[in-house]
Design a protein around this motif. Structure first.
Motif, mmCIF file in Angstrom:
data_model
loop_
_atom_site.group_PDB
_atom_site.id
_atom_site.type_symbol
_atom_site.label_atom_id
_atom_site.label_comp_id
_atom_site.label_asym_id
_atom_site.label_seq_id
_atom_site.Cartn_x
_atom_site.Cartn_y
_atom_site.Cartn_z
ATOM 1 N N UNK B 146 11.752 54.207 45.619
ATOM 2 C CA UNK B 146 13.041 54.760 46.049
ATOM 3 C C UNK B 146 14.216 54.082 45.357
ATOM 4 N N UNK B 147 14.075 52.786 45.135
ATOM 5 C CA UNK B 147 15.208 52.034 44.580
ATOM 6 C C UNK B 147 15.051 51.751 43.090
ATOM 7 N N UNK B 148 14.043 52.337 42.470
ATOM 8 C CA UNK B 148 13.876 52.157 41.030
ATOM 9 C C UNK B 148 13.547 50.727 40.664
ATOM 10 N N UNK B 149 12.914 50.022 41.595
ATOM 11 C CA UNK B 149 12.525 48.635 41.310
ATOM 12 C C UNK B 149 11.160 48.638 40.627
ATOM 13 N N UNK B 150 10.642 47.454 40.345
ATOM 14 C CA UNK B 150 9.364 47.350 39.652
ATOM 15 C C UNK B 150 8.717 46.029 40.023
ATOM 16 N N UNK B 151 7.410 46.070 40.229
ATOM 17 C CA UNK B 151 6.680 44.801 40.361
ATOM 18 C C UNK B 151 5.257 45.008 39.895
ATOM 19 N N UNK B 152 4.634 43.946 39.543
ATOM 20 C CA UNK B 152 3.222 43.994 39.163
ATOM 21 C C UNK B 152 2.598 42.641 39.487
ATOM 22 N N UNK B 153 1.442 42.677 40.149
ATOM 23 C CA UNK B 153 0.722 41.439 40.427
ATOM 24 C C UNK B 153 0.043 41.012 39.126
ATOM 25 N N UNK B 154 0.363 39.827 38.670
ATOM 26 C CA UNK B 154 -0.211 39.330 37.419
ATOM 27 C C UNK B 154 -1.172 38.188 37.730
ATOM 28 N N UNK B 155 -2.446 38.419 37.489
ATOM 29 C CA UNK B 155 -3.434 37.355 37.704
ATOM 30 C C UNK B 155 -3.180 36.236 36.697
ATOM 31 N N UNK B 156 -3.190 35.009 37.191
ATOM 32 C CA UNK B 156 -2.997 33.868 36.299
ATOM 33 C C UNK B 156 -4.265 33.027 36.315
ATOM 34 N N UNK B 157 -5.116 33.269 35.323
ATOM 35 C CA UNK B 157 -6.395 32.553 35.270
ATOM 36 C C UNK B 157 -6.203 31.053 35.110
ATOM 37 N N UNK B 158 -5.110 30.684 34.451
ATOM 38 C CA UNK B 158 -4.952 29.279 34.077
ATOM 39 C C UNK B 158 -4.068 28.502 35.043
ATOM 40 N N UNK B 159 -3.708 29.126 36.177
ATOM 41 C CA UNK B 159 -2.766 28.444 37.059
ATOM 42 C C UNK B 159 -3.300 28.334 38.469
ATOM 43 N N UNK B 160 -2.955 27.227 39.115
ATOM 44 C CA UNK B 160 -3.347 27.025 40.507
ATOM 45 C C UNK B 160 -2.661 28.030 41.424
ATOM 46 N N UNK B 162 -2.883 31.169 41.122
ATOM 47 C CA UNK B 162 -3.761 32.328 41.274
ATOM 48 C C UNK B 162 -3.144 33.589 40.708
ATOM 49 N N UNK B 163 -1.976 33.946 41.209
ATOM 50 C CA UNK B 163 -1.272 35.075 40.626
ATOM 51 C C UNK B 163 0.230 34.888 40.772
ATOM 52 N N UNK B 164 0.936 35.556 39.916
ATOM 53 C CA UNK B 164 2.388 35.606 40.016
ATOM 54 C C UNK B 164 2.762 37.074 40.177
ATOM 55 N N UNK B 165 3.980 37.326 40.513
ATOM 56 C CA UNK B 165 4.434 38.698 40.633
ATOM 57 C C UNK B 165 5.546 38.911 39.608
ATOM 58 N N UNK B 166 5.266 39.756 38.636
ATOM 59 C CA UNK B 166 6.315 40.151 37.700
ATOM 60 C C UNK B 166 7.184 41.160 38.430
ATOM 61 N N UNK B 167 8.469 40.998 38.344
ATOM 62 C CA UNK B 167 9.293 41.926 39.132
ATOM 63 C C UNK B 167 10.693 42.081 38.568
ATOM 64 N N UNK B 168 11.294 43.216 38.896
ATOM 65 C CA UNK B 168 12.706 43.397 38.594
ATOM 66 C C UNK B 168 13.482 42.545 39.594
#
Lengths: 159, 201
Positions: B146-160, B162-168
């Motif tokens: 609705x708000x034209x935002x964006x996110x994606x769960x990014x698995x981080x194999x090399x980081x404690x 676990x995952x980060x969230x790429x986001x607007x």
């Protein structure tokens, strides 16, 4: 045992001398860790690293007494999308400096072992590619306080 | 790496497709062109319902109040707290009367890590008028669309992590009638934000 300490003291001193000149080449200023709300398990630390040697040096590892793991992370922004990723090293150019700052490279404190509140300090150790190590005592600052500092100081502070 | 090269390739292709879609969306909706909060004929904004620590909350509950909304996640160590600090410093630039009428909404796209209770605690750290909301994946994705935002769960194999969230990372300025007034860059200053809020009060 006096004979031992008479022997050990110069030995220790000579060891420190070996480490001494190297340690002077990399220095850190303006270091702080970010205060977090209760319940937060992660935070970040920021600092400026100065390298007085001619050769570039890389920050390759970090650790803290207040977090399970400390990782080197960076941020990138592409068309409005922000990404945070772990990186293996952060290079500090010879006769130069590198800022670890909000929105850019930073030390990610993962698995905090206590709440980081404004006014606290944490122990932070840094390891460099040439074997130098720095042991720091880093103040904890609230994001509000650091933001106030970035404004021009005439803002009224309603708290 | 355990998976077959083909599987890895397929994952990469899917991720790339998502990335391209996200980048396209982000490009079209980038803050520089965000003064008119619409994408062609598609009007951004609108009502939604999510969960707070004290029950369901919808945007309609904020009718009569100017609202600043941010979409992120609580374990985001840097960009989200900085944006929320800008938001709440913007609030604090207002007079007490004005400040009492503005509201902030922090929406977490990471319900696995951010319970409504945790978000309540997190939001209160910034400002008493900031509420933390999250919901089911479907509810979250609806608001994000609705708000034209964006996110994606990014698995981080090399980081404690676990995952980060790429986001607007934008501040959505919502008028007291519930319409999206403006989409703001997170680089806006507290002073600029408070000036915009005053226009809606």
């Amino acid at each position: 045992m006096p004979s031992f300490s008479r022997f050990a003291a110069p030995l220790l001193a000579s060891l420190l001398c070996v480490a001494g000149p190297a340690l002077a080449e990399v220095t850190v200023s303006d270091a702080y860790a970010r205060a977090v709300p209760p319940g937060q398990s992660n935070s970040a630390a920021f600092l400026v690293i100065r390298n007085d040697a001619d050769e570039a040096v890389r920050l390759i590892d970090a650790a803290s007494d207040s977090a399970g793991v400390v990782e080197l992370h960076t941020h990138s922004e592409q068309d409005g999308v922000l990404k945070m990723r772990r990186i293996d090293a952060i290079e500090i150019p010879g006769r130069g400096e590198h800022s670890l700052a909000p929105g850019a490279d930073h030390l990610m404190l993962i698995g905090l072992t206590r709440v980081l509140s404004e006014g606290d300090s944490i122990g932070l150790s840094l390891e460099f590619s040439d074997g130098q190590r720095l042991q720091l005592d880093v103040p904890v600052k609230s994001i509000m306080a650091t933001m106030q500092g970035m404004q021009n100081g005439h803002q009224h502070h309603a708290e | 790496m355990k998976g077959s090269p083909l599987k890895t390739l397929r994952i990469l292709l899917v991720l790339t497709a998502f990335l391209m879609a996200g980048m396209t969306a982000a490009f079209l909706l980038r803050p520089g062109s965000a003064d008119a909060p619409s994408l062609g004929a598609v009007r951004l904004g609108g009502d939604f319902q999510l969960q707070s620590s004290s029950g369901p909350v919808s945007l309609a509950d904020f009718r009569g109040h100017p609202v600043v909304m941010y979409i992120g996640y609580a374990s985001c160590p840097d960009v989200c707290p900085t944006s929320l600090a800008v938001m709440t410093q913007g609030f604090r630039r207002l007079s007490d009367d004005e400040q009492a009428r503005v509201r902030g909404i922090f929406i977490s796209v990471d319900p696995e890590r951010d319970s409504p209770e945790k978000l309540a605690e997190y939001s209160a750290f910034f400002h008493p008028n900031l509420v933390g909301l999250t919901g089911t994946r479907e509810q979250i994705d609806q608001v994000v669309r609705q708000y034209g935002a964006y996110y994606r769960i990014a698995e981080l194999d090399n980081s404690a992590l676990g995952y980060a969230v790429d986001h607007s990372s934008r501040l959505y300025l919502i008028a007291p009638d519930g319409s999206l007034a403006e989409v703001l860059s997170h680089n806006i200053t507290p002073d600029e934000l408070s000036a915009k809020l005053r226009l809606l009060l």
